[in-house]
Design a protein around this motif. Structure first.
Motif, PDB file in Angstrom:
ATOM      1  N   ALA A 248       0.840  -1.206   0.000  1.00 35.61           N
ATOM      2  CA  ALA A 248       0.000   0.000   0.000  1.00 35.61           C
ATOM      3  C   ALA A 248       0.866   1.243   0.000  1.00 35.61           C
ATOM      4  O   ALA A 248       0.563   2.238  -0.674  1.00 35.61           O
ATOM      5  CB  ALA A 248      -0.924  -0.015   1.212  1.00 35.61           C
TER       6      ALA A 248
ATOM      7  N   THR B 246       2.288   1.760  -3.465  1.00 39.09           N
ATOM      8  CA  THR B 246       1.244   2.191  -4.399  1.00 39.09           C
ATOM      9  C   THR B 246       0.861   3.654  -4.204  1.00 39.09           C
ATOM     10  O   THR B 246       0.580   4.367  -5.174  1.00 39.09           O
ATOM     11  CB  THR B 246      -0.005   1.306  -4.212  1.00 39.09           C
ATOM     12  OG1 THR B 246       0.346  -0.049  -4.515  1.00 39.09           O
ATOM     13  CG2 THR B 246      -1.145   1.739  -5.112  1.00 39.09           C
ATOM     14  N   THR B 247       0.866   4.116  -2.954  1.00 38.10           N
ATOM     15  CA  THR B 247       0.401   5.471  -2.648  1.00 38.10           C
ATOM     16  C   THR B 247       1.529   6.480  -2.474  1.00 38.10           C
ATOM     17  O   THR B 247       1.277   7.686  -2.458  1.00 38.10           O
ATOM     18  CB  THR B 247      -0.427   5.474  -1.352  1.00 38.10           C
ATOM     19  OG1 THR B 247       0.402   5.040  -0.261  1.00 38.10           O
ATOM     20  CG2 THR B 247      -1.628   4.544  -1.480  1.00 38.10           C
TER      21      THR B 247
ATOM     22  N   CYS C 257      -1.284   6.622   4.882  1.00 40.08           N
ATOM     23  CA  CYS C 257      -2.195   6.363   3.759  1.00 40.08           C
ATOM     24  C   CYS C 257      -3.478   5.673   4.208  1.00 40.08           C
ATOM     25  O   CYS C 257      -4.451   5.616   3.452  1.00 40.08           O
ATOM     26  CB  CYS C 257      -1.503   5.556   2.663  1.00 40.08           C
ATOM     27  SG  CYS C 257      -1.344   3.786   2.979  1.00 40.08           S
TER      28      CYS C 257
ATOM     29  N   TYR D  76      -6.835   2.282   1.585  1.00 42.46           N
ATOM     30  CA  TYR D  76      -6.147   3.560   1.772  1.00 42.46           C
ATOM     31  C   TYR D  76      -7.166   4.689   1.632  1.00 42.46           C
ATOM     32  O   TYR D  76      -8.244   4.515   1.063  1.00 42.46           O
ATOM     33  CB  TYR D  76      -4.996   3.714   0.781  1.00 42.46           C
ATOM     34  CG  TYR D  76      -5.374   3.562  -0.684  1.00 42.46           C
ATOM     35  CD1 TYR D  76      -5.962   4.603  -1.396  1.00 42.46           C
ATOM     36  CD2 TYR D  76      -5.145   2.368  -1.362  1.00 42.46           C
ATOM     37  CE1 TYR D  76      -6.303   4.468  -2.725  1.00 42.46           C
ATOM     38  CE2 TYR D  76      -5.480   2.220  -2.696  1.00 42.46           C
ATOM     39  CZ  TYR D  76      -6.054   3.281  -3.376  1.00 42.46           C
ATOM     40  OH  TYR D  76      -6.409   3.138  -4.698  1.00 42.46           O
TER      41      TYR D  76
ATOM     42  N   THR E  67      -2.679   7.048  -6.969  1.00 45.95           N
ATOM     43  CA  THR E  67      -1.811   5.871  -6.964  1.00 45.95           C
ATOM     44  C   THR E  67      -0.809   5.902  -8.119  1.00 45.95           C
ATOM     45  O   THR E  67      -0.955   6.680  -9.077  1.00 45.95           O
ATOM     46  CB  THR E  67      -2.631   4.584  -7.072  1.00 45.95           C
ATOM     47  OG1 THR E  67      -3.279   4.563  -8.357  1.00 45.95           O
ATOM     48  CG2 THR E  67      -3.671   4.503  -5.967  1.00 45.95           C
TER      49      THR E  67
ATOM     50  N   GLU F  73      -2.467   5.187 -11.421  1.00 46.25           N
ATOM     51  CA  GLU F  73      -3.267   6.324 -11.904  1.00 46.25           C
ATOM     52  C   GLU F  73      -2.392   7.400 -12.513  1.00 46.25           C
ATOM     53  O   GLU F  73      -2.779   8.042 -13.505  1.00 46.25           O
ATOM     54  CB  GLU F  73      -4.099   6.884 -10.753  1.00 46.25           C
ATOM     55  CG  GLU F  73      -5.244   5.972 -10.344  1.00 46.25           C
ATOM     56  CD  GLU F  73      -5.912   6.393  -9.049  1.00 46.25           C
ATOM     57  OE1 GLU F  73      -7.047   5.968  -8.803  1.00 46.25           O
ATOM     58  OE2 GLU F  73      -5.278   7.140  -8.255  1.00 46.25           O
TER      59      GLU F  73
ATOM     60  N   VAL G  67      -3.021  -5.118  -2.090  1.00 42.19           N
ATOM     61  CA  VAL G  67      -3.160  -3.766  -1.545  1.00 42.19           C
ATOM     62  C   VAL G  67      -4.583  -3.569  -1.043  1.00 42.19           C
ATOM     63  O   VAL G  67      -5.543  -3.807  -1.777  1.00 42.19           O
ATOM     64  CB  VAL G  67      -2.842  -2.695  -2.607  1.00 42.19           C
ATOM     65  CG1 VAL G  67      -3.147  -1.294  -2.082  1.00 42.19           C
ATOM     66  CG2 VAL G  67      -1.382  -2.791  -3.039  1.00 42.19           C
TER      67      VAL G  67
ATOM     68  N   GLU H  56      -7.527  -1.952  -3.630  1.00 39.10           N
ATOM     69  CA  GLU H  56      -7.942  -2.536  -4.899  1.00 39.10           C
ATOM     70  C   GLU H  56      -9.219  -3.338  -4.667  1.00 39.10           C
ATOM     71  O   GLU H  56      -9.316  -4.124  -3.724  1.00 39.10           O
ATOM     72  CB  GLU H  56      -6.853  -3.432  -5.463  1.00 39.10           C
ATOM     73  CG  GLU H  56      -7.194  -3.959  -6.847  1.00 39.10           C
ATOM     74  CD  GLU H  56      -6.094  -4.803  -7.446  1.00 39.10           C
ATOM     75  OE1 GLU H  56      -5.810  -4.637  -8.635  1.00 39.10           O
ATOM     76  OE2 GLU H  56      -5.529  -5.638  -6.718  1.00 39.10           O
TER      77      GLU H  56
ATOM     78  N   MET I 107      -7.324   1.108  -9.218  1.00 34.43           N
ATOM     79  CA  MET I 107      -6.056   1.730  -8.835  1.00 34.43           C
ATOM     80  C   MET I 107      -5.244   2.212 -10.045  1.00 34.43           C
ATOM     81  O   MET I 107      -4.026   2.389  -9.965  1.00 34.43           O
ATOM     82  CB  MET I 107      -5.207   0.791  -7.983  1.00 34.43           C
ATOM     83  CG  MET I 107      -5.870   0.365  -6.691  1.00 34.43           C
ATOM     84  SD  MET I 107      -4.716  -0.287  -5.451  1.00 34.43           S
ATOM     85  CE  MET I 107      -3.826  -1.518  -6.378  1.00 34.43           C
TER      86      MET I 107
END
Length: 613
Positions: free
Chosen positions: A87, A90-91, A98, A127, A133, A136, A153, A156, A171
């Motif tokens: 996570a 990803t963030t 997050c 999150y 993300t 994105e 994650v 998702e 995501m």
């Protein structure tokens, strides 16, 4: 041992010689921006890589990436467990920040019962909303995006899984497939290979009786999967290569996230990779017996202590099984890089290899991760892009997985989302210089002996320079000089000469960290007097000051404050930190107090208060 070392070096030399000569019938595509292939494995111990100094690990493909790229020596996972670490990646944010700090998230169900939910089940465990993300970012900039393989994650969500978010949350991935450890109807590994093969691979369901032996594979047996190419990483690789070929045909820029699963347990792989190793060649780590002889570590979950560490033959089988799993995963990395070359995409593709956290493999007598020792949090990270970045370089900068997002944005010339907490490391990659005065963190929710009724007890690690501070709520701190003491056997918190350092590093670790369900000390202002809530079981309080509201710039203002108020004489920003009174002892540390008498949901630090007039 040396035969593995010789084999590994020969393979790397061959790859270097023949790599540039690989030809293809595909047309060369002229891209404005580079493509990105981001490969993340699961639970890869940094020492189990040839390029990181192992003379046992057979990893020619990862080693070749290091030869063509830059190897980071101090990259830290944002958590020593899968879901929160991923996570954070990803963030671009630490797990608590997050909003996804849990491996399995505790949620009250409709019956009013607390239940742990895995990823892909509820939007509520995700999150925070409004976070941009990594996928994105690339999709918003016109890239075709794919997340193939393990993602894991909290955030998702497939369509029509949670009625509160029927549209789901992709995501930022146009293609999402071969999920694992995530509820993902229609796009799961099981959907690719069928229920029987899925259960064989994961060693559960109809094959649960094998799990005790095969989780760590202490008898050195091959995978139960009938067809070698149906093992998880092989399926992920096949799908990834298919995606690469499609992009070669349509000429579109792409971001490909490849989630490989090995060498995460169960440590089963095919006979091909098991035959590459002889368990008798392995040497058990020098810290193997530490927790068994001196007592369990008070800050480590019980489940980390492995009885196999006291069975040398089986322990060596586990080590060989683990390395065989690493070699399987490495071979898949090689297939993916080869596909880029065969489709004339290699020269214009940034390739990153890393993992979500490490593995102890009997260091300190542990298996698994779930704590803040270097084996669990200091991970391999290699970035290769010879078109722009130097090759065959090694860098000692302190880096976190949350830096991936801003680094890729920098390489692309894009703005970094405001929510991101990471930093771009491009200037250090290009120049070969080392970042200084930077701290990185890792966060974990677990359980320990001292507070057996507490689930998801929070801990946080900070690495700054050569030192690492570990805060575990309600427990004595840990402080190590990881350069002078790489095995982390000397907790400097027990040395009177390091009391000021451990206090100040503890403040830096806590100042901006707010784990879910825990509250900072409430602090208020009345003219030039600041007051704060008392902390249960406090020894005394200390006060920090800065001219700005940035904790990293804060300096100690006052110590050994007995009450809960203080009159300030200087404009600026202030924080209060409680020094907990530890009372309970353990076998390992003898008469030294280790635990607080009672557990509290209050953190021993306040928010910042502005005392400017």
């Amino acid at each position: 041992m040396m035969k593995h070392f010789f084999y590994q070096k020969i393979v790397v030399i061959i790859l270097i010689i023949i790599g540039p000569t690989i030809s293809s019938n595909a047309q060369k595509i002229d891209y404005k921006n580079p493509n990105v292939v981001f490969i993340i494995s699961d639970q890869h111990k940094k020492k189990a890589s040839g390029c990181y100094g192992s003379d046992m690990a057979i990893t020619p493909n990862i080693d070749k990436l290091a030869v063509t790229g830059i190897k980071l020596n101090n990259c830290y996972a944002a958590a020593p467990v899968c879901a929160p670490s991923r996570a954070a990646l990803t963030t671009g944010m630490y797990p608590e920040a997050c909003g996804a700090p849990f491996h399995k998230a505790p949620v009250l169900n409709k019956k009013g019962e607390m239940k742990d939910y895995g990823s892909g089940e509820l939007r509520k465990t995700s999150y925070h909303e409004g976070i941009v993300t990594l996928g994105e970012i690339f999709r918003n900039n016109g890239y075709v995006t794919a997340g193939i393989g393990k993602m894991h994650v909290h955030g998702e969500l497939q369509k029509n899984v949670d009625p509160s978010l029927p549209e789901g949350n992709d995501m930022g991935f146009d293609e999402a497939s071969v999920r694992y450890y995530t509820n993902f109807p229609g796009g799961h590994y099981e959907d690719e290979v069928g229920r029987d093969t899925y259960e064989r691979y994961r060693v559960f369901g109809a094959y649960s009786s094998y799990r005790k032996d095969l989780k760590w594979n202490s008898d050195y047996k091959p995978s139960l999967v009938k067809n070698d190419e149906d093992n998880f990483d092989m399926v992920v690789t096949q799908k990834s290569i298919k995606f690469i070929k499609e992009r070669s045909k349509d000429g579109k820029n792409f971001f490909l996230h490849v989630g490989l699963e090995k060498p995460h347990p169960a440590l089963t792989t095919t006979k091909k990779y098991l035959d590459m190793y002889n368990p008798k060649d392995f040497e058990l780590p020098e810290t193997l017996d530490d927790s068994h002889k001196k007592g369990k570590y008070p800050w480590v979950p019980n489940w980390s202590n492995s009885s196999l560490s006291q069975q040398p033959e089986k322990a060596k089988n586990v080590m060989a099984s683990y390395h065989a799993s690493v070699s399987e995963m490495d071979a898949m990395v090689g297939r993916i890089v080869q596909s880029l070359k065969e489709n004339n995409l290699y020269e214009n593709t940034i390739i990153i290899y890393t993992t979500d956290h490490g593995e102890h493999l009997f260091e300190h007598g542990f298996t698994g991760k779930h704590n803040m020792y270097e084996a669990a949090v200091n991970i391999p990270f290699i970035i290769s892009y010879p078109k722009l970045l130097p090759a065959n370089q090694s860098n000692n900068s302190l880096v976190s997985l949350i830096d991936v997002m801003p680094t890729l944005c920098d390489l692309m010339g894009w703005e970094v989302p405001e929510t991101a907490q990471g930093r771009s490391i491009v200037k250090y990659l290009k120049s070969g210089t080392v970042s200084t005065n930077r701290s990185v963190f890792s966060e974990f929710r677990g359980s320990i002996n001292g507070f057996r009724d507490i689930k998801n007890l929070p801990s946080r690690m900070m690495r700054l320079g050569d030192y690492k501070l570990v805060y575990t709520h309600g427990v004595i701190n840990q402080l190590y000089n990881v350069t002078e003491d790489p095995n982390e056997m000397n907790n400097l918190v027990l040395d009177k000469n390091y009391q000021e350092m451990q206090r100040d590093l503890c403040f830096q670790t806590l100042a901006e960290w707010r784990p879910q369900e825990y509250n900072a000390l409430k602090i208020t202002r009345n003219s030039d007097i600041i007051s704060w809530d008392s902390f249960e079981g406090v020894k005394n309080y200390v006060l920090y000051f800065s001219e700005t509201n940035t904790p990293i710039e804060a300096k100690l203002m006052a110590t050994e404050i007995e009450g809960t108020s203080y009159k300030v004489t200087k404009n600026g920003y202030y924080w209060v930190m409680a020094i907990p009174q530890l009372t309970r002892t353990t076998k390992r540390l003898g008469d030294i107090p280790v635990y607080m008498a009672d557990y509290t949901m209050k953190l021993p630090v306040s928010d910042v208060i502005n005392m400017n007039k």
